[in-house]
Motif scaffolding. Sequence first.
Motif, PDB file in Angstrom:
ATOM      1  N   ASP A   1     -23.392  33.929 -40.139  1.00  0.00           N
ATOM      2  CA  ASP A   1     -22.437  32.968 -39.258  1.00  0.00           C
ATOM      3  C   ASP A   1     -20.953  33.499 -39.761  1.00  0.00           C
ATOM      4  O   ASP A   1     -20.001  33.206 -39.054  1.00  0.00           O
TER       5      ASP A   1
ATOM      6  N   ARG B   1     -28.405  32.749 -43.059  1.00  0.00           N
ATOM      7  CA  ARG B   1     -27.891  32.404 -42.088  1.00  0.00           C
ATOM      8  C   ARG B   1     -26.237  31.906 -42.097  1.00  0.00           C
ATOM      9  O   ARG B   1     -25.461  32.252 -41.272  1.00  0.00           O
ATOM     10  N   GLU B   2     -25.916  31.462 -43.432  1.00  0.00           N
ATOM     11  CA  GLU B   2     -24.642  31.137 -43.575  1.00  0.00           C
ATOM     12  C   GLU B   2     -23.818  32.361 -43.749  1.00  0.00           C
ATOM     13  O   GLU B   2     -22.751  32.554 -42.929  1.00  0.00           O
TER      14      GLU B   2
ATOM     15  N   THR C   1     -31.718  28.106 -35.764  1.00  0.00           N
ATOM     16  CA  THR C   1     -31.623  29.544 -35.267  1.00  0.00           C
ATOM     17  C   THR C   1     -32.735  29.874 -34.573  1.00  0.00           C
ATOM     18  O   THR C   1     -33.319  28.998 -33.842  1.00  0.00           O
TER      19      THR C   1
ATOM     20  N   LEU D   1     -33.489  25.187 -39.185  1.00  0.00           N
ATOM     21  CA  LEU D   1     -32.408  26.181 -39.606  1.00  0.00           C
ATOM     22  C   LEU D   1     -31.457  26.319 -38.377  1.00  0.00           C
ATOM     23  O   LEU D   1     -30.128  26.709 -38.601  1.00  0.00           O
TER      24      LEU D   1
ATOM     25  N   ILE E   1     -26.817  41.239 -40.356  1.00  0.00           N
ATOM     26  CA  ILE E   1     -27.982  40.687 -41.099  1.00  0.00           C
ATOM     27  C   ILE E   1     -28.738  41.382 -42.253  1.00  0.00           C
ATOM     28  O   ILE E   1     -28.863  41.180 -43.286  1.00  0.00           O
TER      29      ILE E   1
ATOM     30  N   ALA F   1     -33.663  31.449 -46.362  1.00  0.00           N
ATOM     31  CA  ALA F   1     -33.217  31.879 -44.661  1.00  0.00           C
ATOM     32  C   ALA F   1     -31.666  31.334 -44.502  1.00  0.00           C
ATOM     33  O   ALA F   1     -30.990  31.679 -43.640  1.00  0.00           O
ATOM     34  N   ALA F   2     -31.792  30.089 -44.883  1.00  0.00           N
ATOM     35  CA  ALA F   2     -30.502  29.205 -44.566  1.00  0.00           C
ATOM     36  C   ALA F   2     -29.139  29.908 -45.238  1.00  0.00           C
ATOM     37  O   ALA F   2     -27.959  29.981 -44.784  1.00  0.00           O
TER      38      ALA F   2
ATOM     39  N   PHE G   1     -34.729  35.684 -35.292  1.00  0.00           N
ATOM     40  CA  PHE G   1     -33.683  35.766 -36.756  1.00  0.00           C
ATOM     41  C   PHE G   1     -34.800  35.633 -37.824  1.00  0.00           C
ATOM     42  O   PHE G   1     -34.403  36.455 -38.886  1.00  0.00           O
TER      43      PHE G   1
END
Length: 115
Positions: free
Chosen positions: A73, A69-70, A31, A29, A78, A65-66, A35
């Motif tokens: 980012d 993360r997007e 990360t 990922l 979170i 999770a991806a 995370f």
Amino acid sequence: MPPRSTRPVVPLDDDDYPAYTMGRAADMLGTTPAFLRALGEHRLITPLRSEGGHRRYSRYQLRIAARARELVDQGTPIEAACRIIILEDQLEEAQRINEELRAAQGTSQQPKTPA
């Protein structure tokens, strides 16, 4: 109905099989393990544990999770990212159920033709 495939199913064919260690999942990922732990703390994903107590992640969990993360980012906190994903999932499920109900209602309201 015959099976779709005669090929035996192996755990890696299963999206829910916990195949990835925390370190490997974080690398995939791009990360950190922290995370991934935070996603667990916010109840977005709950990794399975190995016999030794180590977290193991499935491909399905890595996709979630991806997505988190997007959002992070892009500047989303979170906690908010986790809540957004949970709500998106609930909305998708509600829409699926509505479609099924509409389809069932549509077939039950079709006029009967005399024989």
